[in-house]
Design an enzyme around this catalytic site. Structure first.
Site, PDB file in Angstrom:
ATOM      1  N   CYS A  28      40.682  46.069  31.737  1.00 21.06           N
ATOM      2  CA  CYS A  28      40.503  44.844  30.944  1.00 21.06           C
ATOM      3  C   CYS A  28      39.034  44.414  30.822  1.00 21.06           C
ATOM      4  O   CYS A  28      38.562  44.055  29.738  1.00 21.06           O
ATOM      5  CB  CYS A  28      41.337  43.712  31.532  1.00 21.06           C
ATOM      6  SG  CYS A  28      41.223  43.597  33.318  1.00 21.06           S
TER       7      CYS A  28
ATOM      8  N   HIS B  50      38.910  36.641  31.052  1.00 21.37           N
ATOM      9  CA  HIS B  50      37.780  37.162  31.820  1.00 21.37           C
ATOM     10  C   HIS B  50      36.473  36.838  31.076  1.00 21.37           C
ATOM     11  O   HIS B  50      36.442  36.838  29.844  1.00 21.37           O
ATOM     12  CB  HIS B  50      37.843  38.683  31.908  1.00 21.37           C
ATOM     13  CG  HIS B  50      38.884  39.232  32.835  1.00 21.37           C
ATOM     14  ND1 HIS B  50      39.760  38.474  33.571  1.00 21.37           N
ATOM     15  CD2 HIS B  50      39.177  40.526  33.156  1.00 21.37           C
ATOM     16  CE1 HIS B  50      40.540  39.264  34.298  1.00 21.37           C
ATOM     17  NE2 HIS B  50      40.218  40.510  34.060  1.00 21.37           N
TER      18      HIS B  50
END
Ligand code: A2P
Length: 336
Positions: free
Chosen positions: A131, A247
């Site tokens: 990710c 994130h």
């Protein structure tokens, strides 16, 4: 128009599996039949997809007969054990785990960057990258096309969603305990080595002999593979922060050619999946809440680096569950 497919989700009850369902529905993916697979614990539970109730089944080696594409997001161990059975049954596996990412016969795909590589999958397995790597490369790719990427120095600020449903539950519980003035006991700390609420932890995944973590090395090896830059240098510190989903990554990228900030900002115009949000004097820059539950990644704070030549320092943000996992997998399914 694509012919309708029989799709399976392995890990359908997990944080990423549930998001895969949402992405398939929102994107009107052409589905003939949907098979939802999880552990024996979830077998028999139901969920709704496009108004239809679907019963979750237990994953077995026989689960894949007649299935065209299986989206795996249940853990590396589950992928290693069951993806070969799925592939042998003629089903194309799109695997969200790290199990096959560095296999030379498994394409590693970010659809906005290297979609053509997905069309050759000799093992019937395609890997979804890490990710943090996806979100970083979404921001770096337009700059790479312009200036030629040479090296990356990055620090990540990774949401608890990266640890699945259990990570989200642990932060929720600890936040509640703090809000109610209750102590956090060792029993309340299970997913992370130390308390995550009101804290940051410079430790994501397991440590290796060189002092880096596996997550940090994924940025190096996966970026090289996706960008086809075997000489790319990457040094990265991955940090878990008490954020639920998106994130963020602070990146200093050095390039082959001289850089220009205005030109660099302009390179994000009309790029699919990444938008510029960069007017710091007016407090306009990307923050994790901006991308939460959204498809697009954001980039901002673009400036000329003060240490390295031909280098830019940037800030990239993206929804880890979506572009960092479920959406990227569904986009790969759309390509094939
Ligand atoms: P289950 O809910 O039945 O445990 P997350 O990463 O969010 O924790 O999600 C993990 C996913 O992987 C869940 O859907 C979970 O199903 C699934 N899973 C875990 N262990 C197995 C297993 N042995 N067989 C199949 N699915 C599994």
């Amino acid at each position: 128009m694509n012919p309708q497919k029989h799709i399976a989700i392995v890990g359908a009850t997990g944080a990423v599996g549930e998001e895969m369902l949402k992405c398939l529905a929102e994107r009107n993916f052409p589905i003939k039949e949907l098979t939802l697979l999880a552990s024996a614990r979830s077998a028999g539970k139901t969920t709704t997809f496009r108004g239809q109730e679907i019963t979750i089944k237990e994953l077995t080696h026989q689960s894949f007969e007649g299935i065209d594409i299986a989206l795996f997001s249940a853990s590396g161990d589950i992928s290693r054990e069951y993806a070969p059975s799925a592939a042998a049954a003629g089903c194309t596996v799109i695997d969200n785990s790290s199990a096959f990412r560095m296999d030379p016969d498994v394409p590693l795909i970010v659809p906005e960057i290297n979609p053509q590589a997905a069309l050759s999958a000799p093992k019937n397995i395609i890997a979804n990258p890490n990710c943090t790597t996806i979100i970083s490369l979404m921001a770096l790719f337009p700059l790479h096309k312009k200036y030629g990427l040479k090296s990356i120095i990055a620090s990540s600020y990774q949401a608890v969603s990266g640890s699945g449903a259990a990570g989200i539950a642990e932060l929720e519980l600890q936040n509640k305990l703090i809000a109610n003035n209750n102590p956090i006991t060792p029993d309340d700390i299970n997913v992370y080595p130390v308390q995550i609420a009101s804290n940051v932890i410079p430790h994501v995944d397991t440590f290796l002999d060189n002092g880096f973590t596996k997550e940090e090395q994924k940025m190096l090896f996966e970026s090289r593979k996706i960008l086809q830059l075997p000489e790319l240098k990457v040094t990265c510190t991955c940090v878990r922060v008490p954020v639920y989903r998106s994130h963020s990554v602070s990146i200093t990228a050095q390039f082959e050619h001289p850089v220009n900030v205005t030109e660099a900002k302009a390179s994000f115009t009309d790029q699919p999946g990444i938008k510029l949000k960069d007017d710091p004097e007016n407090n306009i820059y990307p923050v994790p809440l901006d991308t939460t539950c959204k498809d697009d990644c954001l980039v901002g704070r673009i400036r000329k680096d003060q240490v390295l030549e031909n280098a830019l320092t940037i800030w990239a943000v993206g929804d880890q569950v979506r572009k960092g996992a479920a959406l990227n997998a569904v986009q790969i399914a759309e390509i094939i």
